[in-house]
Design a protein around this motif. Structure first.
Motif, PDB file in Angstrom:
ATOM      1  N   ILE A  47       0.839  -1.204   0.000  1.00 32.01           N
ATOM      2  CA  ILE A  47       0.000   0.000   0.000  1.00 32.01           C
ATOM      3  C   ILE A  47       0.873   1.252   0.000  1.00 32.01           C
ATOM      4  N   ILE A  48       1.872   1.287   0.870  1.00 32.83           N
ATOM      5  CA  ILE A  48       2.764   2.445   0.964  1.00 32.83           C
ATOM      6  C   ILE A  48       3.511   2.652  -0.345  1.00 32.83           C
ATOM      7  N   GLY A  49       4.063   1.577  -0.890  1.00 32.56           N
ATOM      8  CA  GLY A  49       4.821   1.681  -2.132  1.00 32.56           C
ATOM      9  C   GLY A  49       3.985   2.170  -3.298  1.00 32.56           C
ATOM     10  N   THR A  50       2.762   1.687  -3.382  1.00 29.21           N
ATOM     11  CA  THR A  50       1.880   2.129  -4.461  1.00 29.21           C
ATOM     12  C   THR A  50       1.496   3.588  -4.268  1.00 29.21           C
ATOM     13  N   LEU A  51       1.165   3.965  -3.057  1.00 27.31           N
ATOM     14  CA  LEU A  51       0.813   5.359  -2.783  1.00 27.31           C
ATOM     15  C   LEU A  51       1.984   6.292  -3.078  1.00 27.31           C
ATOM     16  N   GLN A  52       3.177   5.820  -2.794  1.00 31.40           N
ATOM     17  CA  GLN A  52       4.372   6.624  -3.038  1.00 31.40           C
ATOM     18  C   GLN A  52       4.544   6.960  -4.519  1.00 31.40           C
ATOM     19  N   ARG A  53       4.128   6.057  -5.389  1.00 33.34           N
ATOM     20  CA  ARG A  53       4.280   6.270  -6.834  1.00 33.34           C
ATOM     21  C   ARG A  53       3.124   7.043  -7.459  1.00 33.34           C
ATOM     22  N   MET A  54       2.076   7.295  -6.700  1.00 32.26           N
ATOM     23  CA  MET A  54       0.891   7.973  -7.241  1.00 32.26           C
ATOM     24  C   MET A  54       1.046   9.489  -7.151  1.00 32.26           C
ATOM     25  N   ASN A  55       0.671  10.171  -8.212  1.00 34.09           N
ATOM     26  CA  ASN A  55       0.689  11.632  -8.174  1.00 34.09           C
ATOM     27  C   ASN A  55      -0.624  12.217  -8.678  1.00 34.09           C
ATOM     28  N   VAL A  56      -1.660  11.415  -8.681  1.00 33.90           N
ATOM     29  CA  VAL A  56      -2.961  11.840  -9.174  1.00 33.90           C
ATOM     30  C   VAL A  56      -3.798  12.530  -8.094  1.00 33.90           C
ATOM     31  N   PHE A  57      -3.443  12.343  -6.813  1.00 37.47           N
ATOM     32  CA  PHE A  57      -4.283  12.819  -5.729  1.00 37.47           C
ATOM     33  C   PHE A  57      -4.050  14.289  -5.404  1.00 37.47           C
ATOM     34  N   CYS A  58      -5.159  14.965  -5.057  1.00 39.25           N
ATOM     35  CA  CYS A  58      -5.028  16.311  -4.513  1.00 39.25           C
ATOM     36  C   CYS A  58      -4.394  16.188  -3.127  1.00 39.25           C
ATOM     37  N   VAL A  59      -3.950  17.283  -2.585  1.00 35.94           N
ATOM     38  CA  VAL A  59      -3.240  17.265  -1.303  1.00 35.94           C
ATOM     39  C   VAL A  59      -4.103  16.648  -0.194  1.00 35.94           C
ATOM     40  N   GLU A  60      -5.383  16.992  -0.156  1.00 38.04           N
ATOM     41  CA  GLU A  60      -6.254  16.499   0.914  1.00 38.04           C
ATOM     42  C   GLU A  60      -6.427  14.984   0.844  1.00 38.04           C
ATOM     43  N   ASN A  61      -6.681  14.452  -0.353  1.00 39.31           N
ATOM     44  CA  ASN A  61      -6.870  13.005  -0.488  1.00 39.31           C
ATOM     45  C   ASN A  61      -5.583  12.250  -0.197  1.00 39.31           C
ATOM     46  N   ARG A  62      -4.471  12.777  -0.680  1.00 39.12           N
ATOM     47  CA  ARG A  62      -3.192  12.120  -0.410  1.00 39.12           C
ATOM     48  C   ARG A  62      -2.904  12.131   1.088  1.00 39.12           C
ATOM     49  N   ASP A  63      -3.211  13.247   1.738  1.00 37.31           N
ATOM     50  CA  ASP A  63      -3.003  13.349   3.181  1.00 37.31           C
ATOM     51  C   ASP A  63      -3.840  12.311   3.928  1.00 37.31           C
ATOM     52  N   THR A  64      -5.081  12.151   3.530  1.00 39.47           N
ATOM     53  CA  THR A  64      -5.965  11.157   4.148  1.00 39.47           C
ATOM     54  C   THR A  64      -5.393   9.749   3.997  1.00 39.47           C
ATOM     55  N   LEU A  65      -4.975   9.410   2.789  1.00 37.93           N
ATOM     56  CA  LEU A  65      -4.434   8.076   2.536  1.00 37.93           C
ATOM     57  C   LEU A  65      -3.109   7.858   3.264  1.00 37.93           C
ATOM     58  N   THR A  66      -2.293   8.899   3.323  1.00 39.32           N
ATOM     59  CA  THR A  66      -1.015   8.812   4.023  1.00 39.32           C
ATOM     60  C   THR A  66      -1.227   8.566   5.508  1.00 39.32           C
ATOM     61  N   HIS A  67      -2.176   9.263   6.100  1.00 35.91           N
ATOM     62  CA  HIS A  67      -2.461   9.076   7.527  1.00 35.91           C
ATOM     63  C   HIS A  67      -3.024   7.688   7.800  1.00 35.91           C
ATOM     64  N   LYS A  68      -3.840   7.188   6.894  1.00 31.80           N
ATOM     65  CA  LYS A  68      -4.390   5.850   7.061  1.00 31.80           C
ATOM     66  C   LYS A  68      -3.263   4.811   7.026  1.00 31.80           C
ATOM     67  N   ALA A  69      -2.351   4.945   6.073  1.00 34.14           N
ATOM     68  CA  ALA A  69      -1.221   4.017   5.971  1.00 34.14           C
ATOM     69  C   ALA A  69      -0.321   4.120   7.201  1.00 34.14           C
ATOM     70  N   THR A  70      -0.106   5.326   7.679  1.00 30.40           N
ATOM     71  CA  THR A  70       0.717   5.516   8.869  1.00 30.40           C
ATOM     72  C   THR A  70       0.053   4.886  10.097  1.00 30.40           C
ATOM     73  N   GLY A  71      -1.250   5.023  10.188  1.00 30.00           N
ATOM     74  CA  GLY A  71      -1.989   4.404  11.291  1.00 30.00           C
ATOM     75  C   GLY A  71      -1.887   2.888  11.262  1.00 30.00           C
ATOM     76  N   TYR A  72      -2.039   2.297  10.082  1.00 30.10           N
ATOM     77  CA  TYR A  72      -1.877   0.848   9.957  1.00 30.10           C
ATOM     78  C   TYR A  72      -0.468   0.435  10.351  1.00 30.10           C
ATOM     79  N   SER A  73       0.518   1.213   9.941  1.00 29.93           N
ATOM     80  CA  SER A  73       1.921   0.904  10.238  1.00 29.93           C
ATOM     81  C   SER A  73       2.177   0.902  11.738  1.00 29.93           C
ATOM     82  N   ALA A  74       1.616   1.878  12.424  1.00 23.24           N
ATOM     83  CA  ALA A  74       1.832   2.003  13.865  1.00 23.24           C
ATOM     84  C   ALA A  74       1.150   0.891  14.663  1.00 23.24           C
TER      85      ALA A  74
END
Length: 109
Positions: A47-74
């Protein structure tokens, strides 16, 4: 975690809503279907690797997905796995390709 190729295709076609839905469905699958700790580690890194390669998201959506991935990681079971996954997430907070995604405060979590 099927659909990695489809996520990248949506990136190329500038289909943000579709890409976001793929990540949403991946999150649902992760939460409901992936119980084994080794499988969780593999899945979160995909999930993290795929999100890292994506540049289609607006800042808000990317932020949401990043926080979700970080939460899963923790929440990974083993501390070394947590550390590696959170470290991988740190790269999501600083992307040179996109304006607005250079959050040094969150990078230094």
């Amino acid at each position: 975690m099927v659909g990695g190729g489809r996520k990248l295709i949506t990136n190329d076609c500038d289909l943000e809503p579709v890409a976001y839905e793929f990540f949403t469905q991946a999150s649902v699958q992760y939460e409901e279907e992936v119980a084994d700790s080794k499988a969780q580690v593999t899945a979160i890194h995909l999930i993290i690797g795929t999100l890292q390669r994506m540049n289609v998201f607006c800042v808000e959506n990317r932020d949401t997905l990043t926080h979700k991935a970080t939460g899963y990681s923790a929440k990974l079971l083993k501390k070394p796995d947590q550390c590696r996954a959170v470290y991988a997430c740190s790269h999501l907070f600083w992307v040179d390709d996109q304006d607005g995604i250079k959050d040094g405060e969150r990078l230094a979590m």
